[in-house]
Scaffold this motif. Structure first.
Motif, PDB file in Angstrom:
ATOM      1  N   ALA A  88       0.425 -41.798 -17.555  1.00 49.84           N
ATOM      2  CA  ALA A  88       0.979 -40.463 -17.690  1.00 49.84           C
ATOM      3  C   ALA A  88       1.066 -40.174 -19.184  1.00 49.84           C
ATOM      4  N   ARG A  89       0.678 -39.018 -19.619  1.00 39.99           N
ATOM      5  CA  ARG A  89       0.719 -38.748 -21.054  1.00 39.99           C
ATOM      6  C   ARG A  89       0.799 -37.255 -21.289  1.00 39.99           C
ATOM      7  N   ALA A  90       1.161 -36.931 -22.507  1.00 38.50           N
ATOM      8  CA  ALA A  90       1.222 -35.529 -22.887  1.00 38.50           C
ATOM      9  C   ALA A  90      -0.180 -34.936 -22.812  1.00 38.50           C
ATOM     10  N   GLU A  91      -0.278 -33.636 -22.697  1.00 37.45           N
ATOM     11  CA  GLU A  91      -1.571 -32.983 -22.599  1.00 37.45           C
ATOM     12  C   GLU A  91      -2.417 -33.227 -23.847  1.00 37.45           C
ATOM     13  N   VAL A  92      -1.788 -33.236 -24.996  1.00 35.29           N
ATOM     14  CA  VAL A  92      -2.532 -33.396 -26.246  1.00 35.29           C
ATOM     15  C   VAL A  92      -2.358 -34.825 -26.746  1.00 35.29           C
ATOM     16  N   LEU A  93      -3.481 -35.529 -26.904  1.00 37.47           N
ATOM     17  CA  LEU A  93      -3.404 -36.909 -27.373  1.00 37.47           C
ATOM     18  C   LEU A  93      -3.466 -36.920 -28.891  1.00 37.47           C
ATOM     19  N   GLU A  94      -2.501 -37.506 -29.521  1.00 38.77           N
ATOM     20  CA  GLU A  94      -2.491 -37.543 -30.985  1.00 38.77           C
ATOM     21  C   GLU A  94      -2.573 -38.951 -31.540  1.00 38.77           C
ATOM     22  N   VAL A  95      -2.319 -39.928 -30.714  1.00 39.11           N
ATOM     23  CA  VAL A  95      -2.235 -41.306 -31.192  1.00 39.11           C
ATOM     24  C   VAL A  95      -3.418 -42.081 -30.628  1.00 39.11           C
ATOM     25  N   PRO A  96      -4.094 -42.897 -31.467  1.00 40.93           N
ATOM     26  CA  PRO A  96      -5.155 -43.732 -30.906  1.00 40.93           C
ATOM     27  C   PRO A  96      -4.615 -44.542 -29.746  1.00 40.93           C
ATOM     28  N   ARG A  97      -5.393 -44.611 -28.701  1.00 40.85           N
ATOM     29  CA  ARG A  97      -4.904 -45.278 -27.486  1.00 40.85           C
ATOM     30  C   ARG A  97      -4.911 -46.786 -27.601  1.00 40.85           C
ATOM     31  N   PHE A  98      -5.829 -47.325 -28.393  1.00 39.24           N
ATOM     32  CA  PHE A  98      -5.945 -48.779 -28.461  1.00 39.24           C
ATOM     33  C   PHE A  98      -5.825 -49.167 -29.913  1.00 39.24           C
ATOM     34  N   SER A  99      -4.915 -50.008 -30.234  1.00 39.41           N
ATOM     35  CA  SER A  99      -4.703 -50.309 -31.649  1.00 39.41           C
ATOM     36  C   SER A  99      -4.423 -51.790 -31.873  1.00 39.41           C
ATOM     37  N   GLY A 100      -5.292 -52.629 -31.352  1.00 40.09           N
ATOM     38  CA  GLY A 100      -5.171 -54.061 -31.616  1.00 40.09           C
ATOM     39  C   GLY A 100      -5.492 -54.357 -33.069  1.00 40.09           C
ATOM     40  N   PRO A 101      -5.111 -55.520 -33.582  1.00 44.69           N
ATOM     41  CA  PRO A 101      -5.303 -55.837 -34.999  1.00 44.69           C
ATOM     42  C   PRO A 101      -6.778 -55.891 -35.385  1.00 44.69           C
ATOM     43  N   GLU A 102      -7.636 -56.171 -34.379  1.00 45.36           N
ATOM     44  CA  GLU A 102      -9.046 -56.363 -34.708  1.00 45.36           C
ATOM     45  C   GLU A 102      -9.825 -55.050 -34.702  1.00 45.36           C
ATOM     46  N   ALA A 139      -6.594 -54.278 -20.738  1.00 48.63           N
ATOM     47  CA  ALA A 139      -6.285 -53.473 -21.933  1.00 48.63           C
ATOM     48  C   ALA A 139      -7.568 -53.027 -22.629  1.00 48.63           C
ATOM     49  N   GLU A 140      -8.557 -53.893 -22.643  1.00 45.40           N
ATOM     50  CA  GLU A 140      -9.837 -53.516 -23.275  1.00 45.40           C
ATOM     51  C   GLU A 140     -10.521 -52.398 -22.490  1.00 45.40           C
ATOM     52  N   ILE A 141     -10.512 -52.532 -21.172  1.00 47.52           N
ATOM     53  CA  ILE A 141     -11.126 -51.474 -20.345  1.00 47.52           C
ATOM     54  C   ILE A 141     -10.377 -50.163 -20.561  1.00 47.52           C
ATOM     55  N   GLU A 142      -9.055 -50.236 -20.551  1.00 45.12           N
ATOM     56  CA  GLU A 142      -8.269 -49.014 -20.770  1.00 45.12           C
ATOM     57  C   GLU A 142      -8.557 -48.428 -22.147  1.00 45.12           C
ATOM     58  N   GLY A 143      -8.718 -49.301 -23.149  1.00 45.58           N
ATOM     59  CA  GLY A 143      -9.000 -48.830 -24.508  1.00 45.58           C
ATOM     60  C   GLY A 143     -10.310 -48.062 -24.587  1.00 45.58           C
ATOM     61  N   VAL A 144     -11.350 -48.582 -23.955  1.00 46.51           N
ATOM     62  CA  VAL A 144     -12.644 -47.871 -24.048  1.00 46.51           C
ATOM     63  C   VAL A 144     -12.636 -46.593 -23.207  1.00 46.51           C
ATOM     64  N   LEU A 145     -11.905 -46.607 -22.106  1.00 46.68           N
ATOM     65  CA  LEU A 145     -11.829 -45.375 -21.295  1.00 46.68           C
ATOM     66  C   LEU A 145     -11.055 -44.283 -22.034  1.00 46.68           C
ATOM     67  N   GLU A 146     -10.012 -44.685 -22.718  1.00 43.59           N
ATOM     68  CA  GLU A 146      -9.236 -43.696 -23.478  1.00 43.59           C
ATOM     69  C   GLU A 146     -10.079 -43.086 -24.595  1.00 43.59           C
ATOM     70  N   ALA A 147     -10.940 -43.908 -25.204  1.00 44.35           N
ATOM     71  CA  ALA A 147     -11.848 -43.359 -26.228  1.00 44.35           C
ATOM     72  C   ALA A 147     -12.875 -42.448 -25.577  1.00 44.35           C
ATOM     73  N   ALA A 148     -13.361 -42.826 -24.402  1.00 43.66           N
ATOM     74  CA  ALA A 148     -14.374 -42.020 -23.715  1.00 43.66           C
ATOM     75  C   ALA A 148     -13.865 -40.604 -23.464  1.00 43.66           C
ATOM     76  N   ILE A 149     -12.640 -40.506 -23.003  1.00 46.41           N
ATOM     77  CA  ILE A 149     -12.130 -39.181 -22.608  1.00 46.41           C
ATOM     78  C   ILE A 149     -11.764 -38.310 -23.802  1.00 46.41           C
ATOM     79  N   MET A 150     -11.889 -38.841 -25.014  1.00 46.46           N
ATOM     80  CA  MET A 150     -11.696 -38.008 -26.211  1.00 46.46           C
ATOM     81  C   MET A 150     -12.961 -37.231 -26.552  1.00 46.46           C
ATOM     82  N   ALA A 151     -14.019 -37.427 -25.796  1.00 45.28           N
ATOM     83  CA  ALA A 151     -15.270 -36.698 -26.059  1.00 45.28           C
ATOM     84  C   ALA A 151     -15.062 -35.198 -25.859  1.00 45.28           C
ATOM     85  N   PRO A 152     -15.836 -34.396 -26.579  1.00 41.16           N
ATOM     86  CA  PRO A 152     -15.739 -32.955 -26.362  1.00 41.16           C
ATOM     87  C   PRO A 152     -16.411 -32.565 -25.045  1.00 41.16           C
ATOM     88  N   SER A 153     -15.953 -31.455 -24.469  1.00 42.35           N
ATOM     89  CA  SER A 153     -16.604 -30.938 -23.258  1.00 42.35           C
ATOM     90  C   SER A 153     -16.447 -29.420 -23.240  1.00 42.35           C
TER      91      SER A 153
END
Ligand code: FMN
Length: 210
Positions: free
Chosen positions: A7-21, A47-61
């Protein structure tokens, strides 16, 4: 069952995945991403799968319709079965439905005893377009996913050859994909085993610049 990652706010402002690497230089990711065809046995974490999916949905449409949906497959036996089914399809028809008899190179490749459609990756993410005209947006999401995966130390490979497999109605039913959704792209995901050499590029073909 369809799930929403969080569940998240409509506007994403924070990187979804922020591991040290995580590598954040976008040029590093663009220039160093490779189509990886050798994977270790290390599983890809949730967490890795969630991280790449969160990046995917930041694509423009267009009109921000976000017309994509994802299938995540990680079961070893299921992936092996789909790899076999996909290969069987390919020995009769190419990924886009073109008879393979026209492409000896492709036929030879998929007929080789060691050919594995997903290159033995421990995870495959399949992107479907939720409306017929939205495959382009799904490819933008795919590129985001692959660049983010690289930044997280994961390897990816787009698997266009899986198109005929994942467009099949019985397979879409198995994956709970509505008939009106179009297959866009399957992407193998995993931890790379060894280095992947870079591939060459031709200079950008600029036809008109005035
Ligand atoms: C739409 C698309 C479909 C692809 N299909 C496959 C495929 O089925 N199997 C495969 O091993 N590589 C596939 N690739 C990977 C390309 O071969 C690879 O991206 C290209 O050779 C350039 O290498 P690079 O990604 O390492 O820069 C595909 C790439 C794209 C963009």
């Amino acid at each position: 069952m369809m799930t929403s990652l969080s569940a998240r706010a409509e506007v994403l402002e924070v990187p979804r995945f922020s591991g040290p690497e995580v590598m954040t230089d976008v040029f590093e990711a663009i220039y160093r991403r490779r189509a990886v065809r050798n994977y270790s046995n290390e599983p890809v974490s949730r967490a890795e799968i969630e991280g790449v999916l969160e990046a995917a949905i930041m694509a423009p449409s267009a009109i921000n319709a976000q017309p994509w949906a994802f299938v995540v497959l990680q079961g070893h036996e299921e992936l092996a079965r789909y790899a076999r089914e996909g290969r069987d399809l390919l020995t009769n028809t190419a990924g886009d439905g073109t008879p393979l008899t026209g492409s000896n190179e492709l036929l030879q490749m998929v007929s080789a005893p060691n050919f594995e459609l997903f290159h033995g990756a421990p995870a495959v993410i399949i992107i479907y377009a939720t409306n017929a005209n939205a495959v382009a947006e799904c490819f933008l999401a795919a590129q985001n996913l692959m660049l983010a995966a690289w930044a997280m130390g994961l390897g990816t490979c787009p698997i266009g050859l899986a198109r005929s497999l994942f467009e099949q109605e019985p397979v879409k039913v198995e994956l709970k994909i509505p008939p009106s959704w179009s297959h866009a792209l399957a992407i193998a995901v995993g931890h790379p085993s060894g280095e992947t050499a870079p591939t060459p590029r031709r200079a950008a073909l600029v036809v008109t610049w005035r």
